[in-house]
Motif scaffolding. Structure first.
Motif, mmCIF file in Angstrom:
data_model
loop_
_atom_site.group_PDB
_atom_site.id
_atom_site.type_symbol
_atom_site.label_atom_id
_atom_site.label_comp_id
_atom_site.label_asym_id
_atom_site.label_seq_id
_atom_site.Cartn_x
_atom_site.Cartn_y
_atom_site.Cartn_z
ATOM 1 N N VAL A 175 0.942 -1.174 0.168
ATOM 2 C CA VAL A 175 0.058 0.176 0.378
ATOM 3 C C VAL A 175 1.102 0.945 0.049
ATOM 4 O O VAL A 175 1.460 1.324 0.826
ATOM 5 N N ASP A 176 1.117 2.553 -1.049
ATOM 6 C CA ASP A 176 1.447 3.500 -0.934
ATOM 7 C C ASP A 176 0.868 4.562 0.621
ATOM 8 O O ASP A 176 -0.370 4.475 -0.027
ATOM 9 N N TYR A 177 1.074 4.423 1.581
ATOM 10 C CA TYR A 177 0.584 5.248 2.408
ATOM 11 C C TYR A 177 1.826 6.956 2.044
ATOM 12 O O TYR A 177 1.490 7.393 3.428
ATOM 13 N N VAL A 178 2.052 7.066 1.010
ATOM 14 C CA VAL A 178 2.931 8.635 0.440
ATOM 15 C C VAL A 178 4.210 8.901 1.622
ATOM 16 O O VAL A 178 4.905 9.066 0.821
ATOM 17 N N ASP A 179 4.215 8.583 2.636
ATOM 18 C CA ASP A 179 5.088 8.846 3.382
ATOM 19 C C ASP A 179 6.025 7.298 2.833
ATOM 20 O O ASP A 179 7.714 7.490 2.902
ATOM 21 N N TYR A 180 5.641 6.927 3.624
ATOM 22 C CA TYR A 180 5.835 5.185 3.152
ATOM 23 C C TYR A 180 5.011 4.172 2.432
ATOM 24 O O TYR A 180 4.079 4.436 2.339
ATOM 25 N N PHE A 181 5.737 3.159 2.229
ATOM 26 C CA PHE A 181 4.882 2.080 1.176
ATOM 27 C C PHE A 181 5.506 0.743 2.513
ATOM 28 O O PHE A 181 5.612 0.701 3.020
ATOM 29 N N GLU A 182 3.643 -0.241 2.534
ATOM 30 C CA GLU A 182 4.060 -0.904 3.700
ATOM 31 C C GLU A 182 3.724 -2.483 3.196
ATOM 32 O O GLU A 182 2.488 -2.247 2.190
ATOM 33 N N LEU A 185 0.231 2.676 -9.679
ATOM 34 C CA LEU A 185 -0.333 2.150 -8.708
ATOM 35 C C LEU A 185 0.400 2.725 -7.595
ATOM 36 O O LEU A 185 -0.337 3.487 -6.436
ATOM 37 N N ARG A 186 1.457 4.315 -7.783
ATOM 38 C CA ARG A 186 1.745 4.783 -6.186
ATOM 39 C C ARG A 186 0.979 6.020 -6.553
ATOM 40 O O ARG A 186 -0.137 6.650 -7.934
ATOM 41 N N LYS A 187 0.172 6.509 -5.508
ATOM 42 C CA LYS A 187 -0.101 7.745 -6.022
ATOM 43 C C LYS A 187 0.026 8.675 -6.396
ATOM 44 O O LYS A 187 -0.891 9.819 -7.065
ATOM 45 N N ASP A 188 1.105 9.437 -6.892
ATOM 46 C CA ASP A 188 1.816 10.151 -6.901
ATOM 47 C C ASP A 188 1.761 9.905 -9.228
ATOM 48 O O ASP A 188 2.531 10.872 -9.712
ATOM 49 N N PHE A 189 1.181 8.824 -9.327
ATOM 50 C CA PHE A 189 1.303 8.265 -10.769
ATOM 51 C C PHE A 189 -0.023 8.653 -11.423
ATOM 52 O O PHE A 189 -0.930 8.100 -10.576
ATOM 53 N N LEU A 190 0.275 9.669 -12.219
ATOM 54 C CA LEU A 190 -1.016 10.787 -12.573
ATOM 55 C C LEU A 190 -1.590 10.435 -13.884
ATOM 56 O O LEU A 190 -3.115 9.397 -14.014
ATOM 57 N N GLU A 191 -0.741 10.531 -14.697
ATOM 58 C CA GLU A 191 -1.039 10.335 -16.391
ATOM 59 C C GLU A 191 0.168 9.999 -16.672
ATOM 60 O O GLU A 191 1.518 11.102 -16.439
#
Lengths: 366, 163
Positions: free
Chosen positions: B61-68, B141-147
């Motif tokens: 899971v991408d929690y932005v500060d870290y991946f769990e 699936l990273r949160k900063d992957f937008l387009e």
């Protein structure tokens, strides 16, 4: 004598026996497989990312499109995970309707798997048409209940989308009355069929230890002699109140995997019988808001889909959409040990082994 | 009914052999130091009183500060389940040890997690993309992957692997 050397052959992604767009890179020595690697992703549609932009209720129709041969089970697993995450209680009647639906779906899915596997083995047309005939009856029932034949969107968080119509019961009872005789016929024709046995016995043996270590689930695992069925081991809905057997194989070869599905269909019939008898009156859906905002946290719910353990791992950040929506896809994970099953066999057996694992590419690639 | 080990029970079992590696005990899960993940998994699998013979699922899971990274384990003989987590900080090269040496079932799942989330599984025998193709920019699936610009994405190439 002519010198020989190993060569590589692509099987798929366009191949009638790979059940979709599975591509296998095979290294062959003549007809014998030396090495094999599945190449996946031809049907990848990023459904997990897509779910992160939808509300929880909107995630259900997307799960329909993963394993399109058992969409009811996909709905059910997703609904269970959302209910666990948001703490939603399901009315008693809905749990029974869910069990009836998912067992009908299991029969439909196994019918398709059996028919196509026999087709792959060279029994052109006839067995597939017989099995598809049975499946069509179930699809007709589903169409009557929810209006769709493949993508149902029927099982929702909190229950099911609508109650069973009165016409449902005579139709299901008719199916339950007729199908066992058909099943007996299929078993009689197929169980000791010499061609079937020649093509499957001892082919693609999945040893017990390897099956457990490689996270295989469903009929693939049970054929290897492991009596592990989520419906028994970790009952959901009302399976703990129903009696049924878990068929287990001995050798773990293609024949056992094939027979597992025949036996499981019979158990499913018994489950539907019992669930219809016990079906209580009452509400079929809990009052659930259209936009669910679960507390921050995570939840994992799993069900026994026709292909194995279908798990949903959902993470909520308190918002209206899931922060993370992961699907533990049984087809995808059952392919992990495919290489071990294929090496040493002939090319013609590759088709049978892949068919006996029963994959649906919509779920493998998601 | 599968008995889900609570976080406290699992933490106690882990602390018996790995006293300092439990980072956080949650209600249903235990977060452990990522360096110890593989050893802990070996222990959980081989220890006769736990016998977690099957790895149900690995994901991240991408929690932005870290991946769990989340491991769902199940013991077929005892009908018990447990949830293990490990955190990989940073976005440039988050990594955790691969558990493929412990369970072969982690193979494709770790490749999928690497492919879609960009978590590197250190020691994986062949950590390649599995759903997307080699040369795909980023991890979707990273949160900063937008387009991404479809015109500039390189075409699929032949996967490397077999000789």
């Amino acid at each position: 004598m002519l010198p020989t050397q190993p060569y590589m052959v692509n099987m798929g992604p366009q191949h009638p026996s790979t059940h979709g767009v599975l591509r296998l890179r095979l290294v062959l020595d003549g007809e014998t497989v030396l090495d094999a690697e599945p190449v996946l992703g031809y049907l990848h549609s990023s459904k997990e990312k897509l779910q992160e932009e939808h509300t929880y209720l909107q995630t259900i129709p997307i799960t329909d499109r993963m394993d399109y041969l058992s969409a009811m089970n996909n709905n059910l697993g997703c609904a269970l995970a959302i209910e666990k995450l948001a703490g939603i209680q399901v009315p008693e009647r809905a749990t029974y309707i869910r069990v009836i639906m998912s067992e009908l779906q299991r029969i439909a899915s196994h019918c398709f798997a059996q028919g196509t596997l026999l087709q792959d083995m060279g029994a052109w047309g006839t067995p597939l048409m017989y099995f598809l005939y049975e499946r069509e009856q179930i699809l007709d029932i589903f169409e009557m209940v929810c209006g769709a034949r493949l993508t149902y969107n029927y099982i929702r968080p909190g229950g099911v989308s609508q109650d069973l119509p009165p016409e449902f019961f005579p139709l299901v009872r008719k199916f339950l009355a007729e199908f066992p005789a058909q099943l007996d016929d299929y078993e009689r024709y197929l169980k000791d069929n010499e061609i079937l046995r020649a093509r499957t016995v001892g082919i693609g043996v999945f040893p017990r230890e390897l099956a457990i270590n490689a996270s295989a689930t469903g009929p693939t695992l049970r054929a290897s002699g492991v009596p592990w069925d989520i419906r028994k081991a970790d009952p959901y809905c009302c399976y703990d109140r129903l009696e049924f057997e878990v068929p287990v194989g001995q050798r773990g070869d293609c024949y056992d995997r094939f027979m597992m599905r025949l036996y499981e269909m019979r158990e499913s019939l018994s489950i539907i019988h019992q669930a219809l008898e016990l079906l209580p009156p009452g509400e079929w859906k809990a009052p659930v808001p259209l936009v669910i905002r679960p507390q921050p946290g995570d939840a994992y719910a799993h069900i026994e889909s026709p292909r194995g353990e279908l798990g949903y791992y959902l993470v909520s950040d308190g918002g209206a959409s899931p922060w993370r929506f992961h699907v533990r896809a049984p087809c995808f994970i059952n392919l992990t040990a495919l290489r071990d099953l294929l090496v040493g066999h002939k090319v013609a057996d590759v088709v049978v082994i892949v068919g006996s694992i029963d994959i649906v590419m919509g779920e493998v690639d998601r | 009914m599968t008995r889900a080990l609570t976080g406290a029970e699992l933490a106690e079992a882990i602390q018996r052999s790995f006293p300092s590696s439990v980072v956080e005990t949650q209600r249903e899960a235990v977060v452990v130091a990522r360096e110890a993940v593989r050893d802990i998994c070996f222990y959980l699998k081989e220890s006769p009183e736990l016998d977690f013979s099957m790895l149900t699922s690995v994901t991240a899971v991408d929690y932005v500060d870290y991946f769990e990274v989340v491991y769902h384990l199940v013991s077929l003989s005892r009908n018990q389940s447990a949830i293990l987590k490990a955190r990989a900080p940073g976005r440039a090269d988050p990594w955790v040890p691969s558990v493929v040496p412990v369970w072969q079932g982690a193979d494709f799942q770790e490749r999928e997690t690497w492919d879609l989330l960009g978590v590197r599984f250190d020691g994986h025998p062949s950590l390649r993309r599995i759903l997307l193709w080699d040369g795909f920019p980023g991890h979707p699936l990273r949160k900063d992957f937008l387009e991404f610009d479809h015109r500039t994405v390189p075409a699929a190439t032949e996967p490397q692997g077999l000789s």
